[in-house]
Design a protein around this motif. Sequence first.
Motif, mmCIF file in Angstrom:
data_model
loop_
_atom_site.group_PDB
_atom_site.id
_atom_site.type_symbol
_atom_site.label_atom_id
_atom_site.label_comp_id
_atom_site.label_asym_id
_atom_site.label_seq_id
_atom_site.Cartn_x
_atom_site.Cartn_y
_atom_site.Cartn_z
ATOM 1 N N ASP A 22 0.818 -1.212 0.000
ATOM 2 C CA ASP A 22 0.000 0.000 0.000
ATOM 3 C C ASP A 22 0.851 1.261 0.000
ATOM 4 O O ASP A 22 0.551 2.228 -0.691
ATOM 5 C CB ASP A 22 -0.974 -0.001 1.177
ATOM 6 C CG ASP A 22 -0.314 -0.356 2.501
ATOM 7 O OD1 ASP A 22 0.901 -0.633 2.526
ATOM 8 O OD2 ASP A 22 -1.028 -0.378 3.526
ATOM 9 N N ALA A 23 1.957 1.251 0.773
ATOM 10 C CA ALA A 23 2.812 2.447 0.834
ATOM 11 C C ALA A 23 3.366 2.797 -0.544
ATOM 12 O O ALA A 23 3.341 3.964 -0.969
ATOM 13 C CB ALA A 23 3.944 2.219 1.824
ATOM 14 N N ASP A 73 7.722 -3.616 7.190
ATOM 15 C CA ASP A 73 6.954 -3.636 5.943
ATOM 16 C C ASP A 73 6.008 -4.832 5.910
ATOM 17 O O ASP A 73 6.288 -5.895 6.480
ATOM 18 C CB ASP A 73 7.900 -3.671 4.742
ATOM 19 C CG ASP A 73 8.427 -2.287 4.397
ATOM 20 O OD1 ASP A 73 7.607 -1.363 4.277
ATOM 21 O OD2 ASP A 73 9.649 -2.131 4.268
ATOM 22 N N HIS A 74 4.867 -4.632 5.242
ATOM 23 C CA HIS A 74 3.889 -5.708 5.098
ATOM 24 C C HIS A 74 4.535 -6.920 4.427
ATOM 25 O O HIS A 74 5.221 -6.794 3.412
ATOM 26 C CB HIS A 74 2.703 -5.252 4.247
ATOM 27 C CG HIS A 74 1.885 -4.170 4.868
ATOM 28 N ND1 HIS A 74 1.249 -4.314 6.078
ATOM 29 C CD2 HIS A 74 1.589 -2.920 4.442
ATOM 30 C CE1 HIS A 74 0.589 -3.193 6.364
ATOM 31 N NE2 HIS A 74 0.785 -2.337 5.388
ATOM 32 N N ALA A 76 5.092 -3.324 -5.247
ATOM 33 C CA ALA A 76 4.838 -1.907 -5.487
ATOM 34 C C ALA A 76 6.015 -1.234 -6.182
ATOM 35 O O ALA A 76 5.821 -0.442 -7.120
ATOM 36 C CB ALA A 76 4.528 -1.196 -4.164
ATOM 37 N N THR A 77 7.235 -1.541 -5.772
ATOM 38 C CA THR A 77 8.403 -0.916 -6.406
ATOM 39 C C THR A 77 8.562 -1.394 -7.843
ATOM 40 O O THR A 77 9.010 -0.642 -8.707
ATOM 41 C CB THR A 77 9.671 -1.215 -5.594
ATOM 42 O OG1 THR A 77 9.782 -2.622 -5.374
ATOM 43 C CG2 THR A 77 9.634 -0.506 -4.253
ATOM 44 N N ASP A 78 8.170 -2.645 -8.117
ATOM 45 C CA ASP A 78 8.246 -3.132 -9.501
ATOM 46 C C ASP A 78 7.168 -2.510 -10.371
ATOM 47 O O ASP A 78 7.375 -2.272 -11.565
ATOM 48 C CB ASP A 78 8.142 -4.654 -9.520
ATOM 49 C CG ASP A 78 9.455 -5.334 -9.144
ATOM 50 O OD1 ASP A 78 10.446 -4.615 -8.929
ATOM 51 O OD2 ASP A 78 9.486 -6.576 -9.052
ATOM 52 N N ILE A 79 6.011 -2.231 -9.787
ATOM 53 C CA ILE A 79 4.975 -1.517 -10.532
ATOM 54 C C ILE A 79 5.450 -0.098 -10.836
ATOM 55 O O ILE A 79 5.266 0.423 -11.952
ATOM 56 C CB ILE A 79 3.650 -1.503 -9.744
ATOM 57 C CG1 ILE A 79 3.018 -2.906 -9.761
ATOM 58 C CG2 ILE A 79 2.672 -0.476 -10.318
ATOM 59 C CD1 ILE A 79 1.789 -3.042 -8.889
ATOM 60 N N LEU A 139 -5.582 -2.673 -7.152
ATOM 61 C CA LEU A 139 -4.673 -3.735 -6.720
ATOM 62 C C LEU A 139 -4.987 -4.173 -5.294
ATOM 63 O O LEU A 139 -5.049 -5.369 -4.998
ATOM 64 C CB LEU A 139 -3.228 -3.276 -6.825
ATOM 65 C CG LEU A 139 -2.165 -4.235 -6.262
ATOM 66 C CD1 LEU A 139 -2.324 -5.646 -6.813
ATOM 67 C CD2 LEU A 139 -0.767 -3.710 -6.543
ATOM 68 N N ILE A 140 -5.202 -3.215 -4.413
ATOM 69 C CA ILE A 140 -5.512 -3.553 -3.018
ATOM 70 C C ILE A 140 -6.815 -4.340 -2.951
ATOM 71 O O ILE A 140 -6.947 -5.312 -2.202
ATOM 72 C CB ILE A 140 -5.581 -2.275 -2.163
ATOM 73 C CG1 ILE A 140 -4.187 -1.656 -2.051
ATOM 74 C CG2 ILE A 140 -6.138 -2.581 -0.774
ATOM 75 C CD1 ILE A 140 -4.171 -0.283 -1.426
ATOM 76 N N GLY A 141 -7.801 -3.941 -3.768
ATOM 77 C CA GLY A 141 -9.060 -4.683 -3.791
ATOM 78 C C GLY A 141 -8.890 -6.098 -4.299
ATOM 79 O O GLY A 141 -9.454 -7.046 -3.744
ATOM 80 N N ASN A 142 -8.098 -6.261 -5.344
ATOM 81 C CA ASN A 142 -7.827 -7.603 -5.859
ATOM 82 C C ASN A 142 -7.095 -8.456 -4.829
ATOM 83 O O ASN A 142 -7.369 -9.647 -4.685
ATOM 84 C CB ASN A 142 -7.011 -7.517 -7.152
ATOM 85 C CG ASN A 142 -7.864 -7.330 -8.384
ATOM 86 O OD1 ASN A 142 -8.276 -8.288 -9.040
ATOM 87 N ND2 ASN A 142 -8.158 -6.069 -8.698
ATOM 88 N N PHE A 143 -6.167 -7.830 -4.107
ATOM 89 C CA PHE A 143 -5.436 -8.569 -3.085
ATOM 90 C C PHE A 143 -6.372 -9.036 -1.974
ATOM 91 O O PHE A 143 -6.350 -10.204 -1.571
ATOM 92 C CB PHE A 143 -4.318 -7.709 -2.496
ATOM 93 C CG PHE A 143 -3.660 -8.329 -1.303
ATOM 94 C CD1 PHE A 143 -2.804 -9.409 -1.447
ATOM 95 C CD2 PHE A 143 -3.923 -7.858 -0.020
ATOM 96 C CE1 PHE A 143 -2.211 -10.001 -0.346
ATOM 97 C CE2 PHE A 143 -3.335 -8.443 1.084
ATOM 98 C CZ PHE A 143 -2.480 -9.516 0.925
#
Length: 650
Positions: free
Chosen positions: A75-76, A118-119, A126-129, A163-167
């Motif tokens: 999320d961060a 970190d989660h 996230a960093t790869d996105i 993405l958060i919703g899919n997760f």
Amino acid sequence: MSKQSLNDAILKSVVFSLTLMAAPTLGSAQDAGAPQLENLSSIYPGKAYSPYAKRSFPSNVYWGETHLHTGLSLDAGLFGNTTGPDTAYRLARGEEIMTSTNQPLKLSRPLDFLVVADHSDLMGIATDIQSGAPNIMANPKGKEWAEGFAKGGEAAGKAAFDLIGNFSQGTVPEELMEAYSPGSPIYNGVWEKIIDSAERYNEPHRFTAFIGYEWTSVPKGFNLHRNVILRDGGIRARQVTPLTTQAPLGTTDPLDLYQWLEDYEANTGGQALAISHNGNLSNGWMFPVETTYAGGVVDENYVQLRAKWEPLYEVTQIKGDGETHPALSPDDEFADYGTWDVANLDITELKTPDMLPREYAREALKNGLMLEKKLGTNPYKFGMIGATDAHTSLPTAEEENFFGKSTSVEPSKSRIEHPFVKSALGAIEGDMLLASGYQGIWATENTRAALFDAMERKETYATTGSRMAVRFFGGWDFDEDDLRSRQPAFVGYEKGVPMGGDLRKAPDGKAPTFMTLALRDPIGANLDRVQIVKGWMDAEGNLHEKVYDVAWSDDREPDANGKLPPVGNTVDIEAANWTNTIGASELISVWTDPDFDPAESAFYYGRVIEIPTPRWVLYDQLRLGAELPEGIELIHQERAYTSPIWYSPS
């Protein structure tokens, strides 16, 4: 203790100090009337002339936090955090850094320790996105998220929520789940990076960097997160990977987390613990008393494992304060502080009154007494800590230096307008965020081992951001003479137990006595009062609580109902300022429980309240020209919560 009593105690201490200073020199030490140290043992119990030598107890309070996220968290990173653990450590150690929004930042004072937590789920995605990594762009859904992030603004926010919703729904594409799950090269590489950063910045006796992570259990939006902290270095940490929550490798049941901790210690020879996330967004599931959210039962196995692995509770943080709630403590005029009681984490289920008793620290401490009577172990015998839970890599917990929950609400003229979360059922507005909190640890030295051991024995306390020094001791023999010293910890450890400890069996005819000492933050506000909060269970199994004022500033006296008048208010709203013309720089007290029954189980903890000061929203108005919504809280009274001291008839 009234102001007059406090002044008397301080005067005695000053007179005693002056008497020692006026003693004859060594050359005339045999003169008649020369003071003999052995005659002063009751108020100078040191083992050497120097009060700083031959100490075996913790002498220093170390400041830090155990719950900080960097851009490696799902999320961060998706909400714009482009910084990693190095930025977090550099800032915590006292360096000036540039934030993700290109703003310079420095803490008022360095921290002593930090846990980058970190989660554990999808760590690194996230960093790869953000970078448009090849494996992300090769997946249609991944490409959609990366392109949305690259566009910025509304498109980036939409991609993040998608993405958060899919997760949360378990619908992230399988190949991406596999790439960012424990055991994969990408995931293991990120875990190695986290370990390497902690090892690089850990400098014993100067700064402690713990290795840890956040296990992010959030079934149905119920916030049941735990932060895992390892006592050990990279050699042991590299033998494991964090526990996640997504099937098939992960789990949302804390019993499985306890098994992970058990396996870690058994397989590596190391030590670990877990800290419960503050429970105000759990909708009644953080402190169960009968059944768990997963359909399990609160039985002997549950209470024993929770007591073993969760010695600490995060009582205050950005997402609200978790000490108590005004509905649970209606006689406590300081209960309504930083109250978040709207719903669960994503506002998919509104809060109902029956949920509150299983969300807050004070009620959990009381229920722990009941469960101990029923099952033989108190699962909620926890110490208090504060943390930020910031997702910015920035552990800022001062009102005048608050950089928000996420990168999207770092300082800006309009950040107060952005709700923390919003749904069709309601919202938690942006001004409700707290610039909170920090953890104080009494330890013998600033090392992983010493700080971890202090956390295990619960010699810690929480603050909402202030760095006031607080000591709390319990015993059976403290008296006013014990305050006649500028080194009170000697007698505290000699005659009693510190915060986090257990009183021994009650001597016949005696009630417990408590020594509380509070010194204001050197660059902060004066102190209003010191209180002792007591909770107990009577012979019929009923649970009770009471708050006692035990030391206070200024010439105030309790009213006919025993309530102390407010300390006053010196806040200048237009200048976002206050003056220390009210309150006290220090408050000390010895207090005896007037309502003690040796047949009743009880706990006691200290709460220290500062005088009123501005909230962060006023600094936004002054520095950025932010327009403040009508009716929001502009001032508050920062506070500290000590770990409790427990008494059991058995």
